[in-house]
Design a protein around this motif. Structure first.
Motif, PDB file in Angstrom:
ATOM      1  N   PHE B 226      -2.151   1.543   7.422  1.00 49.53           N
ATOM      2  CA  PHE B 226      -3.049   0.443   7.771  1.00 49.53           C
ATOM      3  C   PHE B 226      -4.482   0.926   7.786  1.00 49.53           C
ATOM      4  O   PHE B 226      -4.788   2.003   8.277  1.00 49.53           O
ATOM      5  CB  PHE B 226      -2.667  -0.105   9.140  1.00 49.53           C
ATOM      6  CG  PHE B 226      -1.270  -0.639   9.159  1.00 49.53           C
ATOM      7  CD1 PHE B 226      -0.254   0.069   9.778  1.00 49.53           C
ATOM      8  CD2 PHE B 226      -0.958  -1.836   8.527  1.00 49.53           C
ATOM      9  CE1 PHE B 226       1.043  -0.410   9.784  1.00 49.53           C
ATOM     10  CE2 PHE B 226       0.338  -2.318   8.521  1.00 49.53           C
ATOM     11  CZ  PHE B 226       1.342  -1.601   9.157  1.00 49.53           C
ATOM     12  N   ASP B 227      -5.364   0.069   7.265  1.00 49.51           N
ATOM     13  CA  ASP B 227      -6.792   0.352   7.322  1.00 49.51           C
ATOM     14  C   ASP B 227      -7.166   1.627   6.594  1.00 49.51           C
ATOM     15  O   ASP B 227      -8.084   2.327   6.996  1.00 49.51           O
ATOM     16  CB  ASP B 227      -7.279   0.406   8.778  1.00 49.51           C
ATOM     17  CG  ASP B 227      -7.037  -0.922   9.476  1.00 49.51           C
ATOM     18  OD1 ASP B 227      -6.672  -0.899  10.666  1.00 49.51           O
ATOM     19  OD2 ASP B 227      -7.200  -1.964   8.824  1.00 49.51           O
ATOM     20  N   SER B 228      -6.443   1.948   5.558  1.00 44.76           N
ATOM     21  CA  SER B 228      -6.944   2.995   4.674  1.00 44.76           C
ATOM     22  C   SER B 228      -6.991   2.425   3.269  1.00 44.76           C
ATOM     23  O   SER B 228      -6.085   1.719   2.840  1.00 44.76           O
ATOM     24  CB  SER B 228      -6.079   4.247   4.727  1.00 44.76           C
ATOM     25  OG  SER B 228      -4.730   3.941   4.611  1.00 44.76           O
ATOM     26  N   THR B 229      -8.052   2.723   2.601  1.00 43.86           N
ATOM     27  CA  THR B 229      -8.219   2.223   1.248  1.00 43.86           C
ATOM     28  C   THR B 229      -8.714   3.363   0.378  1.00 43.86           C
ATOM     29  O   THR B 229      -9.182   4.384   0.889  1.00 43.86           O
ATOM     30  CB  THR B 229      -9.210   1.040   1.228  1.00 43.86           C
ATOM     31  OG1 THR B 229      -9.157   0.422  -0.045  1.00 43.86           O
ATOM     32  CG2 THR B 229     -10.629   1.519   1.475  1.00 43.86           C
ATOM     33  N   ASN B 230      -8.589   3.211  -0.929  1.00 44.11           N
ATOM     34  CA  ASN B 230      -9.090   4.276  -1.784  1.00 44.11           C
ATOM     35  C   ASN B 230     -10.048   3.714  -2.834  1.00 44.11           C
ATOM     36  O   ASN B 230     -10.085   2.517  -3.097  1.00 44.11           O
ATOM     37  CB  ASN B 230      -7.947   5.055  -2.440  1.00 44.11           C
ATOM     38  CG  ASN B 230      -7.008   4.158  -3.219  1.00 44.11           C
ATOM     39  OD1 ASN B 230      -7.421   3.237  -3.904  1.00 44.11           O
ATOM     40  ND2 ASN B 230      -5.735   4.436  -3.111  1.00 44.11           N
ATOM     41  N   THR B 231     -10.803   4.622  -3.382  1.00 42.74           N
ATOM     42  CA  THR B 231     -11.804   4.232  -4.354  1.00 42.74           C
ATOM     43  C   THR B 231     -11.593   5.026  -5.632  1.00 42.74           C
ATOM     44  O   THR B 231     -10.825   5.987  -5.659  1.00 42.74           O
ATOM     45  CB  THR B 231     -13.218   4.458  -3.791  1.00 42.74           C
ATOM     46  OG1 THR B 231     -14.175   3.883  -4.677  1.00 42.74           O
ATOM     47  CG2 THR B 231     -13.507   5.944  -3.628  1.00 42.74           C
ATOM     48  N   MET B 232     -12.254   4.612  -6.679  1.00 39.52           N
ATOM     49  CA  MET B 232     -12.058   5.248  -7.980  1.00 39.52           C
ATOM     50  C   MET B 232     -12.301   6.751  -7.889  1.00 39.52           C
ATOM     51  O   MET B 232     -13.291   7.202  -7.311  1.00 39.52           O
ATOM     52  CB  MET B 232     -13.006   4.628  -9.005  1.00 39.52           C
ATOM     53  CG  MET B 232     -12.869   5.247 -10.390  1.00 39.52           C
ATOM     54  SD  MET B 232     -14.029   4.567 -11.571  1.00 39.52           S
ATOM     55  CE  MET B 232     -13.292   2.969 -11.909  1.00 39.52           C
TER      56      MET B 232
END
Lengths: 501, 516
Positions: B226-232
């Protein structure tokens, strides 16, 4: 420096009646890997303490950081949490350990009845386990499971033989938290459900946050709303009365009713798992009514959940009657987690489950770099051998039962000792303001007695939701003589407190 | 040209005979590195390169049979254990010493993967082993309820390897545990929730860190992260942007660079992607950014030189802390510095480490500032095994050994040499797409062809991988499509070992090209 001199510790134990001292044990002692000449004054100090104050050994070659410097670094370079968990107003500065003994940096000896939180299962620096570690250290420490190596399989075969069918599939980790984390994941994967239920206790407070776990009323026979004198599977029952008919347990029915209410209100109809310690650890050796786990397991399985037994503290013969705590509850869980005593202090944990549940895990990829490393496996394998060869489980049963019955006498003697409970060498002594209210003895009083016990040479633990329970979980090699010594110390420290207030 | 004939006692014979206690042989070096042997032994018909010698003799193996091991592995080990086992024909390891491993048949291998970058100074390194043995007789475990010297000796020593204000240490038992704790501390300290990582990253397999780990293979179809996201991922080789000056590495990518002096268009583009993540996927206040200085499981992926620096600035503007995951890059592995983050000219707010910290002993650590550490004391956290005397004694000896054996310098020297040799091979073969890394954290990305940079298929990878193993070298595999060979040896390897590996790798790629 006379490094070639061998020396022996001579232990003299005076029992309360001050009989003739007997030679209890003698062994070679090493300091810093080098044998040193020990000059020791045989100071009996009978008048200060009920039992002989362990003789002060002056190690000729003691070197090492001063206490002040240790505390300085602890404050500067260690996370404040480290200082926060440190016991005692005047901390104990440990230098060395052997079997049930610990020595501080001043050479003072302590009887360790807490085993680094029930972790040093067969004894500090146990010679057999140490030898197994040394042997493996020269061979192979680490490759991960990308390669196959014999030690992992020797250990898994051995560990599996300690479990009933169908609990035969093992995954090795580095700690109890890692094992429980994995158990949560496998439970959710296997059942396809999400919700997990466990019993309220202090441990799950700081471990289980953020993982979507629900806590239900703890069936605490002593402090809970219901409980009586026949509830527990323990040599010592609680002081509360029992008015149940033969073969019934009203407390159990009430607590199971509470669990059913949780099922009816707080989770969906299909759940993932129920986690339970056979006897609570951090919770203060809290025990449930005899059939609670059995009934709870049935309800959980009806709702699609699996039953996980957390044997991190109760495993490896500590409860005395059986190797695993769950066996004392006459249940077979679907999954068992363990750690602590598994490696006599070596960082290690395990999850044991059925082939069916384990298969679900292969849906993804999970890699535990250190898990199942050759060192850990060699050590743990030796621990299993040692438990068998030293008859450790039997010792836990015998000495633990004796210890509890002695503690029960003390409970009857002092108003502030509310409850004595446990099995084998998983023991709790819950302190109260008074027996009628069963309100927890305040933290300041607990701290006083705790410090006093330590100052007299015994190390125990503290736990429970309000910090009101002394926890006694020794290395499982302690003897009746050690128990007698502890009883004298504990008696005196409680009496000291009662006289002071 | 031949080098002088060398003749030393204890040198190994043919590759397939592993024991080092054979009588001495004369053999010749070729300048290219491949060894040819002139001796009484019949040379192997396939002209397999010859392994450098070692003067250590393993014990004879007398334990469980291979069949029995596999049987127990299938019956009593979680199926995951079999799933992660490398090779069609697995390697059955019996013993190790420095950069060498022996299987149960006595066959020797050059270990260039170090149990996944974990055996930092060498298998069963004598100094570290001695330190462990000494501590084993003294004290294994009490937990931090008592004070003992080994913890403080180690914390003082480890802290001295960090720049201010990174001086406060918490010890754990693994990288996953360290990152778990980092997540918790970040959220506690900032009061924010969201964490950003780079795609292709790996930060652990625990329920919390699975959310950070951005590799589908390691994720499970259960609610997590939860509440973790990733970027390019600013992957200079495979990403949309990248050129020949981007990376801090002895070897640059094959892509071209048209940037003006002092500019990096690739970096600007990737940072723009990060800004877009900030603008769309997380609140204005975040908890943390986790980044490996060079990706590990991701295949030694490297970013444009200023990426981390720019990213750190943006993260801090949003209230987040910057966490450097040094589980693989730490302890001198990158060669130029002790910590990978130092090569990026940044100072993170928190550093996590594990793997090489104890040369294989289960251990991890989180190092942070006093300010952030103070927030942690809001609750209670107890790690039973963390900071135990055994681990501390071993880890302390590892730090000493790194200094005494000049390990970091060796990583720099031998790693740079290895990469430059690999670059030559990249130029020779169409299917070797990229060579990258620093020190002894190296990746070789394989492609169908250089133009498309599409990943070489798994079956081809498996063939070459197995061939390399059969010739006596153990390396690793990684990256999102499994297309990158990972080379992360015990940091004691030598130029001779590199030469041997180059011959083996060259041959196995050639074998594959000839077969297809």
């Amino acid at each position: 420096r006379p490094l070639q001199t061998l020396f022996f510790f001579l232990f003299f134990f005076f029992e309360k009646e001050k009989r003739v001292p007997a030679l209890s044990a003698a062994f070679d002692c090493q300091h810093g890997g080098r044998r040193a000449l020990v000059v020791y004054p045989l100071s009996l100090q009978k008048n200060k303490h009920p039992i002989l104050q362990p003789l002060s050994c002056l190690f000729v070659s003691i070197k090492g950081m001063s206490k002040d410097r240790m505390i300085e670094i602890r404050r500067q370079n260690c996370n404040p949490m480290t200082m926060k968990v440190t016991y005692y107003k005047k901390p104990v500065f440990i230098h060395q350990g052997y079997m049930q003994w610990l020595w501080d940096v001043d050479g003072r000896r302590y009887l360790d009845l807490f085993a680094g939180v029930a972790t040093v299962s067969v004894g500090h620096c146990h010679p057999k386990v140490t030898a197994a570690a040394e042997q493996q250290l020269k061979k192979l420490w680490h490759t991960t499971s990308i390669y196959v190596y014999p030690t992992l399989h020797e250990y898994c075969e051995k560990l599996a033989s300690h479990f009933p069918d169908p609990l035969k599939v093992i995954y090795l980790t580095n700690s109890g938290s890692e094992s429980n984390d994995l158990a949560i994941l496998m439970a959710r994967l296997h059942t396809g459900n999400n919700d997990i239920i466990t019993l309220r206790s202090k441990f799950f407070l700081f471990y289980m946050t953020n993982k979507g776990i629900l806590l239900t009323m703890c069936p605490d026979v002593f402090r809970g709303p219901w409980g009586g004198s026949h509830c527990r599977d323990s040599p010592v029952q609680t002081i509360r009365e029992c008015t149940c008919a033969q073969g019934h347990c009203m407390a159990n029915e009430q607590y199971i009713a509470q669990l059913k209410e949780t099922f009816a209100t707080s989770v969906p109809n299909r759940i993932a798992a129920f986690f339970g310690e056979p006897i609570q650890g951090v919770g203060g050796a809290v025990q449930y009514p005899k059939n609670y786990l059995k009934d709870a397991y049935k309800l959980v399985r009806e709702r699609g959940g699996i039953c996980v037994a957390d044997e991190v503290q109760t495993g490896f013969g500590r409860t005395g009657s059986h190797f695993w705590g769950f066996q004392g509850h006459d249940v077979i869980p679907d999954m068992v987690t363990m750690a602590k005593g598994i490696g006599n202090g070596f960082p290690m944990g395990a999850v044991v489950t059925t082939p069916e549940i384990a298969a679900s895990f292969a849906k993804g990829l999970h890699f535990n770099t250190f898990g199942g490393n050759p060192l850990a496996c060699a050590v743990a394998s030796s621990v299993l051998d040692t438990i068998r060869e030293d008859d450790t489980q039997q010792n836990s049963l015998r000495v633990g039962t004796y210890l509890m019955t002695e503690l029960a006498k003390l409970r009857d003697k002092y108003e502030i000792i509310g409850d004595v409970r446990g099995k084998g060498l998983q023991i709790g002594v819950e302190m109260v303001r008074d027996k009628a209210s069963r309100d927890p003895l305040p933290p300041e009083a607990m701290a006083e007695i705790f410090e006093d016990v330590k100052d007299m040479g015994v190390l125990i633990g503290k736990g429970a939701i309000y910090g009101q329970t002394f926890r006694i979980k020794p290395p499982m090699c302690i003897t009746k003589e050690d128990v007698d010594f502890f009883m004298a110390v504990f008696d005196k420290s409680v009496r000291n407190y009662m006289e002071r207030r």
